[in-house]
Every structure is written in C-alpha cells, then in structure tokens.
Design an enzyme around this catalytic site. Structure first.
Site, PDB file in Angstrom:
ATOM      1  N   ASP A 136       0.836  -1.216   0.000  1.00 19.16           N
ATOM      2  CA  ASP A 136       0.000   0.000   0.000  1.00 19.16           C
ATOM      3  C   ASP A 136       0.867   1.261   0.000  1.00 19.16           C
ATOM      4  O   ASP A 136       0.360   2.365  -0.192  1.00 19.16           O
ATOM      5  CB  ASP A 136      -0.982   0.007   1.187  1.00 19.16           C
ATOM      6  N   GLU A 137       2.189   1.084   0.195  1.00 21.94           N
ATOM      7  CA  GLU A 137       3.069   2.266   0.216  1.00 21.94           C
ATOM      8  C   GLU A 137       3.159   2.929  -1.154  1.00 21.94           C
ATOM      9  O   GLU A 137       3.586   4.076  -1.252  1.00 21.94           O
ATOM     10  CB  GLU A 137       4.457   1.884   0.731  1.00 21.94           C
ATOM     11  N   TYR A 160      12.088   2.538  -1.921  1.00 21.17           N
ATOM     12  CA  TYR A 160      11.398   1.233  -1.885  1.00 21.17           C
ATOM     13  C   TYR A 160      10.040   1.314  -2.561  1.00 21.17           C
ATOM     14  O   TYR A 160       9.725   0.549  -3.477  1.00 21.17           O
ATOM     15  CB  TYR A 160      11.239   0.754  -0.429  1.00 21.17           C
TER      16      TYR A 160
HETATM   17  P1  NAD Z   1      11.383 -10.184   2.853  1.00 21.81           P
HETATM   18  O1  NAD Z   1      12.414  -9.131   2.721  1.00 21.81           O
HETATM   19  O2  NAD Z   1      11.172 -10.832   4.172  1.00 21.81           O
HETATM   20  O3  NAD Z   1      11.697 -11.374   1.822  1.00 21.81           O
HETATM   21  C1  NAD Z   1      12.095 -11.152   0.508  1.00 21.81           C
HETATM   22  C2  NAD Z   1      12.619 -12.473  -0.056  1.00 21.81           C
HETATM   23  O4  NAD Z   1      12.997 -12.245  -1.427  1.00 21.81           O
HETATM   24  C3  NAD Z   1      13.867 -12.998   0.662  1.00 21.81           C
HETATM   25  O5  NAD Z   1      13.729 -14.371   0.919  1.00 21.81           O
HETATM   26  C4  NAD Z   1      15.001 -12.731  -0.324  1.00 21.81           C
HETATM   27  O6  NAD Z   1      16.058 -13.686  -0.240  1.00 21.81           O
HETATM   28  C5  NAD Z   1      14.254 -12.834  -1.657  1.00 21.81           C
HETATM   29  N1  NAD Z   1      14.940 -12.068  -2.719  1.00 21.81           N
HETATM   30  C6  NAD Z   1      15.398 -10.784  -2.654  1.00 21.81           C
HETATM   31  N2  NAD Z   1      15.960 -10.443  -3.829  1.00 21.81           N
HETATM   32  C7  NAD Z   1      15.834 -11.505  -4.653  1.00 21.81           C
HETATM   33  C8  NAD Z   1      16.201 -11.763  -6.000  1.00 21.81           C
HETATM   34  N3  NAD Z   1      16.831 -10.848  -6.731  1.00 21.81           N
HETATM   35  N4  NAD Z   1      15.899 -12.970  -6.545  1.00 21.81           N
HETATM   36  C9  NAD Z   1      15.280 -13.921  -5.813  1.00 21.81           C
HETATM   37  N5  NAD Z   1      14.911 -13.736  -4.517  1.00 21.81           N
HETATM   38  C10 NAD Z   1      15.183 -12.553  -3.957  1.00 21.81           C
HETATM   39  O7  NAD Z   1      10.049  -9.549   2.289  1.00 21.81           O
HETATM   40  P2  NAD Z   1       8.543  -9.756   2.794  1.00 21.81           P
HETATM   41  O8  NAD Z   1       8.290  -8.859   3.930  1.00 21.81           O
HETATM   42  O9  NAD Z   1       8.261 -11.204   2.923  1.00 21.81           O
HETATM   43  O10 NAD Z   1       7.753  -9.174   1.539  1.00 21.81           O
HETATM   44  C11 NAD Z   1       7.374 -10.001   0.449  1.00 21.81           C
HETATM   45  C12 NAD Z   1       6.703  -9.152  -0.609  1.00 21.81           C
HETATM   46  O11 NAD Z   1       5.564  -8.510  -0.064  1.00 21.81           O
HETATM   47  C13 NAD Z   1       7.595  -8.047  -1.181  1.00 21.81           C
HETATM   48  O12 NAD Z   1       7.363  -7.973  -2.563  1.00 21.81           O
HETATM   49  C14 NAD Z   1       7.119  -6.794  -0.471  1.00 21.81           C
HETATM   50  O13 NAD Z   1       7.305  -5.659  -1.284  1.00 21.81           O
HETATM   51  C15 NAD Z   1       5.656  -7.104  -0.263  1.00 21.81           C
HETATM   52  N6  NAD Z   1       5.057  -6.443   0.914  1.00 21.81           N
HETATM   53  C16 NAD Z   1       5.532  -6.659   2.161  1.00 21.81           C
HETATM   54  C17 NAD Z   1       4.914  -6.042   3.256  1.00 21.81           C
HETATM   55  C18 NAD Z   1       5.362  -6.290   4.673  1.00 21.81           C
HETATM   56  O14 NAD Z   1       4.756  -5.763   5.593  1.00 21.81           O
HETATM   57  N7  NAD Z   1       6.367  -7.102   4.924  1.00 21.81           N
HETATM   58  C19 NAD Z   1       3.843  -5.180   3.064  1.00 21.81           C
HETATM   59  C20 NAD Z   1       3.387  -4.970   1.764  1.00 21.81           C
HETATM   60  C21 NAD Z   1       3.996  -5.626   0.701  1.00 21.81           C
END
Ligand code: NAD
Length: 359
Positions: A136-137, A160
């Site tokens: 949502d950001e 980001y």
């Molecule tokens: P996270 O940082 O915990 O995990 C990201 C994962 O992606 C890691 O396992 C990392 O090793 C892998 N990764 C990073 N770069 C990579 C690459 N080039 N190739 C393959 N793998 C790669 O993130 P999260 O919190 O689990 O978020 C997951 C998704 O949800 C993201 O797309 C994020 O933008 C979105 N999101 C997260 C939140 C939140 O609150 N955490 C909120 C909204 C959206």
C-alpha cells in the site's frame, strides 16, 4: 485440480508463510525460487522442507535465463511473485539493489513468463496466472482521514515504494500490451511469526527482552494498518485462484494503529507473557516502557497509511481472522518460543542497527 505454483521470495517473511500455507492447507506443488539474500532464511521452512510437494531453487529473479529454465523445468500454473528488497530504511541507504530486484527482476520474470505462456496450449493459458504481490506504500501518504482504494493514484515517497510502484506498472503493462493474465495485490504492514528483526514489531520484542532501547521514530504517531501474515497468505491464495484477470485487490487487516500504540501493547503483553524477564520483575509494571527512546524521524516518513479492503471481501469473500489483539499475542508467544530461530537470523550481518538515516 492440483497446480504447480512458483513462489518467488519464498524464504522471506511473507513468502515463507505462503509456502507453509500452500503445503499444509492445499494439495498443490510448490517451487520456492529465492536468491537467499540477508532476508531469506530456509529455517523458516523447516517444518515443510521434507514434503514431496515442495522444491527449492536458489536463483536470482534478475537472471532471465535462469528464470526461463525454471519455467521449462516445472511448467507452472501460477506464479506468485514476492521476491523483493523490502525494507524502507535499507532503500534510503542503498537504493540500487531495490531497482535491480524490484524493477529489473520483475521485468525479467515477466519476460520469462510471457515467453512460456505463449507456448502453452489453450487450456493451460486459460488457467495460468501471474500474481504480483505489492504494497500500500505505492499510494503515498494519506491525510488524517480517508482510505486507499484500488483506484487511488500512485504517489510513492521512498526508493522502496517507488521501485514497487514501477513493478506494479510493469505487471499491468504486460497484461494490457501482451495479454499476460495477471492479478495484483497491494497489502498493508504484515506482522507475525518468522519476521526478520529489522521491522518494527520483532525489533521491539527482541530489544525489550534484552533490555535494549526501543527506538521510536519521530513522535511515534505514524499510523499503519496491521495485517497478520497468515491472514495475508490465505488472501493471496484466494486472489490467485479466484481473482479476476487484470484486477487489483487491496488486502488490509482493519487494524489502524499508531506506532507508539503498537510499542505500548508489546510492552504490556511482555509483562504478562515474560514475567521472568528481569525488566518485568524489577519495575512493578513499567519496566519495558522505560526502554522507549524517541529517535530522529525517517527522512520522507509517511504519516498515515490505511487501506480499504472491502473489494476483496465483497468479491472474493475474504476477511482477516485475527484482530490486532489476537495476532500480536500469537506473535509475541512465537518469539518467546523460538529463540533459536531468532539467534540464527541475527548471526548474519544485520544486528538491529539503525538504517536509513545516514544521508
Ligand atoms: P522479505 O524481505 O522478508 O523477503 C524477501 C525475499 O525475497 C527474501 O527471501 C530474499 O532472499 C528474496 N529475494 C530478494 N531479492 C531476490 C532476488 N533478486 N531474486 C530472488 N529472490 C530474492 O520480504 P517480505 O516482507 O516477505 O515481503 C514479500 C513481498 O511482499 C515483497 O514484494 C514486499 O514488497 C511485499 N510487501 C511486504 C509487506 C510487509 O509488511 N512485509 C507489506 C506490503 C507488501
């Protein structure tokens, strides 16, 4: 019918919750594609790693050839794309990786998916989905009132959120231009078990247990909506299986809280759930609270995000099961019971230091 599902970023926080859900609650085949950056941790998948429906492929989504061969090898029905650089403070210190993974990586994956999709028979094309998971950001800062809907225009503030906005646009363009069947979800702040301790909630829990300061940015009055990660995993499965092609669904927890309220709640629950901790014992009630330390705000910090998640409820019948009160209790209990995971995840380079404030 049983599907083969690619989950990119399956070793991350949300990705691992999704993989555990898919293995434990469905009969699908799951291929976890993850580069294993600092944020990826296979220990989060120990409980399902031996399942015959689970496979792991260490690969970088930026590497188009590697993605092509994975499509050829596994012939997936769904791609659920979560791999990303995800931490706002890190994006302020070093935006380059965010552009690479979030923008260029999404582009590579879309191209590999498009080439694969074109070669599929019609029946397979009809059910194929590319599900892009976003935040949502992308909508930017909200005033004191109002909610983000799927129609809100994009106004990202941080490197980001700008990189995630770019990736959302690419995914929609691949639908409009090439007819790739996509669905997009934008969700609010997730929390729950296996959360890397650079994010607010696990950072506060672990610092408090060790008697370290609880750094609150600015006045702590920033408002976020909190979504329990297991509710999110269920929502994602709903969308990939039942969502309409080309549509966006906002996913939220119906739990708007000020950051400082979140910290107070954690302190109060720790008094109750960790009564043997020295701080809980010594203070007669405000031991953990005494650790709260206000620090300079994050540059460009958005004041309020709040999400209208009524479309997914109305159209797909999803609602979160957890309230903030039940979810935060489960989360704290999990951190208290899983100190080994916490120790291992902190053995790497990140030691709960302050990021995103050095420019
Ligand atoms: P996270 O940082 O915990 O995990 C990201 C994962 O992606 C890691 O396992 C990392 O090793 C892998 N990764 C990073 N770069 C990579 C690459 N080039 N190739 C393959 N793998 C790669 O993130 P999260 O919190 O689990 O978020 C997951 C998704 O949800 C993201 O797309 C994020 O933008 C979105 N999101 C997260 C939140 C939140 O609150 N955490 C909120 C909204 C959206």
């Amino acid at each position: 019918m049983k599907k083969t599902i690619f989950v990119t970023g399956g070793a991350g926080f949300i990705g691992s919750a999704l993989v555990r859900f898919l293995i434990n609650e469905t009969d699908n085949q799951v291929i976890n594609i993850d580069k294993l950056t600092y944020a990826g941790n296979l220990e989060s998948l120990e409980s399902i790693a031996q399942n015959e429906r689970y496979s792991f492929e260490q690969a970088d989504i930026v590497d188009k050839d590697a993605m092509r061969s994975l499509f050829a090898k596994y012939q997936p029905d769904y791609v659920m794309h979560l791999a990303a650089e995800s931490h706002v403070d890190r994006s302020i210190d070093g935006p380059g990786e965010f552009i690479q993974t979030n923008v260029v990586g999404t582009f590579s994956l879309l191209e590999a998916a498009r080439e694969y999709y074109k070669e599929q028979p019609q029946e397979k094309q009809q059910t194929f989905r590319f599900h892009h998971i976003s935040t949502d950001e992308v909508y930017g800062d909200l005033g004191d009132t109002g909610l983000f809907t799927e129609e809100t225009s994009y106004e990202p503030s941080s490197p980001y959120s700008a990189s995630k906005a770019a990736s959302d646009h690419l995914v929609r363009a691949w639908y409009r231009t090439y007819g790739l069947p996509v669905v997009v979800t934008n969700c609010s702040n997730n929390y729950g078990p296996y959360h890397f301790p650079e994010k607010l909630i696990p950072l506060m829990i672990l610092n408090a247990l060790e008697g370290k300061p609880l750094p609150v940015y600015g006045d702590g009055k920033q408002i976020r909506d909190w979504l329990f990660v297991e509710d999110h995993a269920r929502a994602l499965y709903k969308v990939v299986t039942e969502g309409e092609i080309g549509e966006t669904y906002n996913i939220g927890g119906f739990n708007e809280k000020q950051n400082i309220e979140v910290v107070h709640t954690i302190c109060a629950l720790l008094e109750e759930l960790a009564p043997d901790n020295a701080l809980a014992k010594s203070s007669g009630g405000d031991g953990f609270e005494s650790l709260v330390t206000y620090v300079a705000d994050r540059p460009g910090h958005d004041v309020r995000y709040a999400i209208d998640a009524t479309k997914i409820e109305r159209e797909l019948g999803w609602r979160p099961v957890e309230t903030f009160e039940t979810g935060i209790r489960k989360t704290i209990e999990w951190y208290l019971e899983n100190s080994v995971w916490c120790q291992h995840v902190q053995d790497g380079s990140y030691m709960r230091e302050r990021l995103g404030s050095k420019n």
